[in-house]
Design a protein around this motif. Structure first.
Motif, PDB file in Angstrom:
ATOM      1  N   ASP B  97      -4.601  30.520 149.508  1.00 44.28           N
ATOM      2  CA  ASP B  97      -4.257  31.991 149.204  1.00 44.28           C
ATOM      3  C   ASP B  97      -5.240  32.240 150.882  1.00 44.28           C
ATOM      4  N   SER B  98      -6.268  31.808 151.393  1.00 46.41           N
ATOM      5  CA  SER B  98      -6.858  32.289 152.445  1.00 46.41           C
ATOM      6  C   SER B  98      -5.960  32.438 153.259  1.00 46.41           C
ATOM      7  N   PRO B 123      -7.683  24.792 157.782  1.00 50.12           N
ATOM      8  CA  PRO B 123      -9.320  25.390 158.490  1.00 50.12           C
ATOM      9  C   PRO B 123     -10.046  26.020 157.316  1.00 50.12           C
ATOM     10  N   LEU B 124      -9.175  27.279 157.077  1.00 51.10           N
ATOM     11  CA  LEU B 124      -9.988  28.032 156.055  1.00 51.10           C
ATOM     12  C   LEU B 124     -10.075  27.139 154.043  1.00 51.10           C
ATOM     13  N   GLY B 125     -11.717  27.873 154.552  1.00 49.87           N
ATOM     14  CA  GLY B 125     -12.312  27.272 152.684  1.00 49.87           C
ATOM     15  C   GLY B 125     -12.021  28.907 152.090  1.00 49.87           C
ATOM     16  N   ALA B 126     -12.257  28.429 150.434  1.00 47.04           N
ATOM     17  CA  ALA B 126     -12.067  29.455 148.920  1.00 47.04           C
ATOM     18  C   ALA B 126     -12.915  30.359 149.428  1.00 47.04           C
ATOM     19  N   ALA B 127     -12.783  31.195 148.516  1.00 45.80           N
ATOM     20  CA  ALA B 127     -13.916  32.402 148.575  1.00 45.80           C
ATOM     21  C   ALA B 127     -14.490  32.789 147.210  1.00 45.80           C
ATOM     22  N   LEU B 128     -15.111  33.356 146.869  1.00 51.12           N
ATOM     23  CA  LEU B 128     -14.936  34.841 145.630  1.00 51.12           C
ATOM     24  C   LEU B 128     -15.245  35.710 146.411  1.00 51.12           C
ATOM     25  N   ASN B 129     -14.861  37.037 145.361  1.00 52.73           N
ATOM     26  CA  ASN B 129     -15.016  37.799 145.801  1.00 52.73           C
ATOM     27  C   ASN B 129     -15.257  38.840 144.890  1.00 52.73           C
TER      28      ASN B 129
END
Lengths: 244, 301
Positions: B97-98, B123-129
């Motif tokens: 998704d990122s 290259p992107l990591g996951a994230a939490l909003n």
């Protein structure tokens, strides 16, 4: 015995027995303008009193004091034993309802018709709608203005306006009619008409106090005349004439 | 008798209102201007508050994970965050998704797109909003994340955003305060103007009041019709003003939606009764009060 005699002798001077009584009244606006100086005089019930004198003699001031529009500098003014300057603010209107007033400038309410002007005086004294509906047309007929009931003051002639104001003064059956130069703005014919009306009112038992400087008017009435000059009463005659 | 009395007073007030048409018209016109000012200030306050709410709603904490972080580790952190009483909502954004969001954001930038192609892997990591129940709670949530020393966390963007958010909040609440100040000052000016207009209107009735006194009318009987007139000025002016805002908000609404994200017209329609009531009360109180003060001067014996 002597005591009783003295009491009865002093009765005419007792302020509680007069309709109107001025007791040592002075009105001083400032040191060079003294409107009234130590006036003492009385008006009895059913009397017709003409108050005469040139402009500035103090006639209007005297009337304003009687109506409690102004306060005396010294002395007291009594109306039927009430000191008019010591009344509570809610008592004054009650007393004024017992004095019918007529002025040179008519003092009609400009935004009200002839009928409404007269009706207002009745409403103000808390009369019912039925009384108003029956009395106002009657008085309009008496002063000969039945056909002008719905006219506003600016649509009436001077004589007609003065007759409306007389009708208004009479409508509450007052104890006294106080007229300040009522003929001042009228032609001789209309003036005569007004004076005759005042005479008729007096004949029916109402006290009349008429202030005027109209010589012809005074001489035609032939009743008591009080003459004023420079704030003083200089003459008081039972069947007076205008003399200066 | 009391019914007759009240009836006469109301009738006299209406008659005078009608017969002195030009004076009534002028008084109403001035009163409409004053009420219009009050109404506009009210709407601008609503707009500011809506903007502030919108900005506050946008505040959240984003936790970015290292690209190497395992989904299980992220899930356990998400679970412990969800257990915090301050947290209201957590949105999980996977690595894919990122990347998708990143691509979309930079779709017009050929350099970035081609760099991504060259890289070959994500290259992107996951994230939490994370969204808190209350803006004040973000501080605690941020502390929890920072002090927990979670090795999988790449960075927490709270500190950086906080500065911007704080500043924005300060600006908006500042302008709201200034707005209230302006409302009060302009409202006071408007009231003074209305007050003086009505006073002048009654000053022309000076002789009238004197005549009524001479005829033996009580103070209350003289004054009451003027109070009725003052009431009518306020009532008519508030109706006119309320109606004026109808086309105005309708016309302004598309612009407001675009700029503030707030539908003025909808707000007006939804609150028209309260809005009218506020203007009505302001107008009527102002009218009656002005008449009361104006007549007082001539009623003194």
């Amino acid at each position: 015995m002597l005591g009783v005699f003295r009491v009865s002798f002093s009765l005419p001077f007792n302020k509680f027995l007069h309709m109107i009584y001025f007791e040592n009244v002075s009105k001083i606006y400032n040191a060079i303008s003294v409107a009234l100086e130590n006036i003492t005089f009385s008006v009895e019930p059913k009397e017709f009193v003409s108050l005469v004198g040139q402009s500035g003699a103090g006639k209007t001031t005297l009337i304003k004091l009687l109506l409690a529009e102004e306060y005396p500098t010294e002395g007291s003014v009594f109306f039927e034993s009430l000191d008019v300057h010591r009344l509570l603010s809610e008592e004054l209107p009650m007393v004024r309802r017992r004095m019918g007033t007529i002025f040179q400038d008519f003092k009609l309410l400009p935004a009200k018709t002839a009928y409404e002007n007269i009706a207002f005086a009745m409403e103000a004294s808390g009369r019912t709608n039925e009384e108003i509906a029956s009395d106002v047309p009657q008085i309009l007929e008496l002063v000969g203005l039945s056909d002008k009931a719905d006219n506003f003051p600016h649509e009436l002639s001077g004589g007609e306006k003065q007759r409306v104001s007389i009708a208004r003064a009479l409508i509450n059956r007052p104890d006294v009619i106080i007229a300040d130069e009522p003929t001042g703005n009228l032609d001789p014919l209309n003036a005569w008409e007004i004076v005759r009306l005042l005479g008729k009112i007096n004949d029916l038992g109402t006290t009349v106090l008429l202030a005027t400087h109209d010589k012809d008017v005074i001489n035609a009435i032939g009743k008591r005349v009080v003459t004023m000059e420079k704030g003083k009463i200089i003459r008081d005659e039972k069947k007076g004439r205008y003399v200066l | 008798m009391i019914v007759t009395y009240i009836g006469r007073v109301i009738k006299a007030g209406f008659t005078s209102f009608w017969r002195n048409g030009s004076v009534s018209f002028a008084s109403i016109l001035v009163m409409v201007l004053a009420l219009f000012m009050i109404g506009s200030l009210l709407f601008s306050q609503v707009l500011l508050r809506a903007t502030l709410d919108a900005v506050k709603g946008k505040i959240d904490i984003s936790v970015y994970f290292k690209a190497t972080a395992l989904e299980g580790e992220i899930a356990s952190l998400q679970a412990s965050l969800a257990a915090l009483p301050e947290v209201s909502e957590i949105e999980y954004i996977s690595r894919e998704d990122s990347l998708a969001i990143f691509r979309e954001r930079h779709q017009n930038n050929a350099l970035i797109s081609s760099s991504l192609e060259e890289l070959g892997e994500n290259p992107l990591g996951a994230a939490l909003n994370i969204r808190a129940k209350n803006p004040q709670h973000y501080e605690n949530i941020a502390l929890f994340l920072e002090e927990g020393n979670f090795p999988v966390i790449d960075k927490v963007n709270y500190r950086k955003n906080k500065l911007v958010i704080d500043r924005l909040t300060a600006i908006i609440s500042g302008s709201q305060k200034v707005g209230i100040g302006i409302t009060v000052v302009l409202g006071a000016i408007a009231m003074l103007i209305v007050f003086n207009t009505i006073r002048l209107a009654i000053f022309t009735s000076k002789t009238e009041i004197e005549i009524m006194k001479l005829v033996g009318a009580s103070r209350r009987y003289i004054r009451s019709p003027y109070l009725v007139e003052g009431f009518l000025y306020g009532a008519v002016a508030s109706i006119v003003t309320t109606l004026l805002f109808w086309p105005l908000t309708y016309w302004l609404s598309p612009r407001a939606v675009q700029f503030f994200g707030f539908d003025l017209y909808l707000y007006y329609i939804a609150n028209i009764f309260q809005f009218f009531l506020l203007l009505f009360l302001s107008g009527v109180i102002l009218g009656v009060f002005s008449s009361f003060i104006a007549t007082r001067r001539y009623l003194k014996v």
